[in-house]
Design a protein around this motif. Structure first.
Motif, PDB file in Angstrom:
ATOM      1  N   ILE A 194      53.464  60.728  31.581  1.00 59.93           N
ATOM      2  CA  ILE A 194      53.435  60.249  30.274  1.00 59.93           C
ATOM      3  C   ILE A 194      54.957  59.957  29.839  1.00 59.93           C
ATOM      4  N   GLN A 195      55.758  60.955  30.069  1.00 52.80           N
ATOM      5  CA  GLN A 195      57.151  60.614  29.806  1.00 52.80           C
ATOM      6  C   GLN A 195      57.874  59.854  30.314  1.00 52.80           C
ATOM      7  N   ASN A 196      57.452  59.342  31.773  1.00 54.05           N
ATOM      8  CA  ASN A 196      58.082  58.208  32.420  1.00 54.05           C
ATOM      9  C   ASN A 196      57.656  56.962  31.693  1.00 54.05           C
ATOM     10  N   ALA A 197      56.321  56.800  31.169  1.00 53.78           N
ATOM     11  CA  ALA A 197      55.866  55.706  30.699  1.00 53.78           C
ATOM     12  C   ALA A 197      56.326  55.395  29.179  1.00 53.78           C
ATOM     13  N   TYR A 198      56.467  56.647  28.537  1.00 55.25           N
ATOM     14  CA  TYR A 198      56.973  56.404  27.240  1.00 55.25           C
ATOM     15  C   TYR A 198      58.742  56.099  27.231  1.00 55.25           C
ATOM     16  N   PHE A 199      59.466  56.686  28.211  1.00 53.02           N
ATOM     17  CA  PHE A 199      60.875  56.174  28.442  1.00 53.02           C
ATOM     18  C   PHE A 199      60.753  54.688  28.709  1.00 53.02           C
ATOM     19  N   ALA A 200      60.014  54.306  29.662  1.00 55.26           N
ATOM     20  CA  ALA A 200      59.965  52.672  29.902  1.00 55.26           C
ATOM     21  C   ALA A 200      59.534  51.859  28.656  1.00 55.26           C
ATOM     22  N   LEU A 201      58.626  52.332  27.883  1.00 47.63           N
ATOM     23  CA  LEU A 201      58.271  51.691  26.564  1.00 47.63           C
ATOM     24  C   LEU A 201      59.459  51.706  25.640  1.00 47.63           C
TER      25      LEU A 201
END
Length: 419
Positions: free
Chosen positions: A43-50
């Motif tokens: 989740i954190q990696n996806a949020y970082f990318a977004l």
């Protein structure tokens, strides 16, 4: 496709389709992990990318919000905020003259020729050769003694802090120097930590000794020693962000907290964004012995976020002595640039209070001011500011993104607005 890429595309489509509205709040990392049935790291990696792509934004002590919306063409044309920024004293973008692109390009090309190494995924902890080079580098530069096995590499501080959050006690307290540390505070808040700004009450203390606040203040040795003693007595963990430690102007280089503490109770974090380029997203942290053991037991849970090609290039770049040369060049270049602009400001604004920050990267100018500070950006000047109650304005200039040939024009634009 990796889990976080799949999740990234899913949330991105919900945003661009309008199902997730502009300014709507996204689920916290914990809640999203339950909703999508994936790990918090995913989740954190996806949020970082977004966030990096401009679809969401992190608000301190609040969470993530949708920042993308389909604005009408007419609104975009009429928006004063969309005016071109002519003089950017805020972002900290690198000056093209500060970096030898040809040298770095040569090392990147050499890394791309290593076909067999590039066929495999990178090591979750980071390439061993780079960790070994970093071990020698930080021992010589900052007296931080660590074996390569305790060094973890990642793409930026947030990816490393996410790992650290997963290794430490949840629902603990973490302190930050002030509210300008937005991204770090938001991340810890998303992981369930109690975030506040009094380190004496915290079990984890995040501090950037060479850049304590947005004006670039440096922590004095006396306070460093006090903090190390406090950490030992209270068994609290210090997270030392050694950002801008290579830039000292008004004081002698100070010892790292890691060195003062003998490596006990201190996690050391650093990066190369200021020394090389902001786009070279390689950061690293030195874990304590106990956290390193816990990390190794759970290493299967983590993916490497920094590019393998850049890691290979950076390793040889360090070994060949180019990083040391780049540090000397960058320090001289930005110190001279800061002093030059400060001198011009003093000449044109004789009644203003003007000083250079201890890290030599910022200029603080205090002037009488009775207008709205928003006029700066609407007139093409991006600058940090603090409006004082006594009718004065404190402007904080970072000259790195403004070419020296534009200094006079920038000062003339400032004179028009301030007078």
């Amino acid at each position: 496709m990796s889990k976080y890429n799949t999740l990234y595309n899913k949330i991105k489509k919900e945003i661009t389709d309008g199902r997730l509205k502009y300014k709507s709040k996204l689920p916290s990392v914990r809640k999203a992990a339950l909703i999508y049935n994936v790990s918090r790291t995913t989740i954190q990696n996806a949020y970082f990318a977004l966030a990096a792509d401009g679809f969401i934004i992190s608000e301190p002590q609040s969470g993530y919000y949708v920042s993308y919306h389909k604005a009408k063409e007419s609104n975009r044309k009429n928006s004063t905020r969309k005016q071109c920024i002519l003089y950017d004293f805020k972002s900290g973008t690198a000056d093209k003259s500060s970096f030898e692109f040809d040298v770095w390009r040569r090392y990147m090309k050499n890394a791309l020729r290593q076909d067999s190494r590039l066929l495999s995924f990178g090591e979750p902890q980071g390439e061993y050769e780079l960790r070994a080079a970093l071990s020698d580098y930080i021992r010589e530069k900052r007296n931080v003694v660590s074996s390569p096995d305790r060094i973890v590499i990642g793409a930026g501080h947030q990816s490393l802090l996410a790992i650290l959050c997963s290794l430490t006690e949840k629902k603990s307290t973490v302190s930050f120097p002030d509210k300008s540390f937005v991204q770090g505070a938001s991340l810890f808040g998303d992981y369930g930590f109690d975030v506040h700004y009094r380190y004496k009450d915290a079990k984890m203390i995040y501090v950037s000794p060479s850049h304590m606040n947005k004006t670039g203040d440096v922590m004095p040795n006396r306070r460093r020693i006090e903090l190390v003693k406090h950490s030992a007595q209270n068994r609290s963990l210090i997270i030392e962000d050694d950002y801008e430690s290579d830039f000292q102007y008004n004081s002698m280089p100070a010892p790292s907290l890691h060195a003062l503490a003998g490596g006990e109770n201190v996690v050391y974090i650093s990066s190369f964004s200021n020394l090389l380029l902001p786009s070279i997203r390689i950061s690293f942290m030195v874990l304590t012995e106990s956290l390193a053991e816990k990390y190794k037991k759970n290493i299967f849970r983590y993916n490497q976020t920094a590019g393998k090609t850049e890691q290979i290039a950076l390793c040889q770049y360090i070994r060949d002595g180019h990083l040391k040369a780049q540090i000397r060049k960058t320090r001289r270049f930005y110190t001279a640039k800061t002093k030059n602009f400060a001198g011009l400001l003093k000449k044109e604004f004789e009644n203003a209070e003007i000083e250079i920050s201890e890290n030599a990267l910022k200029i603080i100018m205090t002037v009488p001011f009775d207008k709205s500070p928003e006029i700066f950006e609407t007139h093409g000047i991006s600058v940090l500011y603090e409006q004082e109650e006594n009718g004065t304005l404190k402007l904080i200039f970072n000259t790195s993104a403004v070419p020296q040939k534009e200094f006079y024009n920038a000062i003339n634009a400032l004179k028009t607005l301030l007078f």
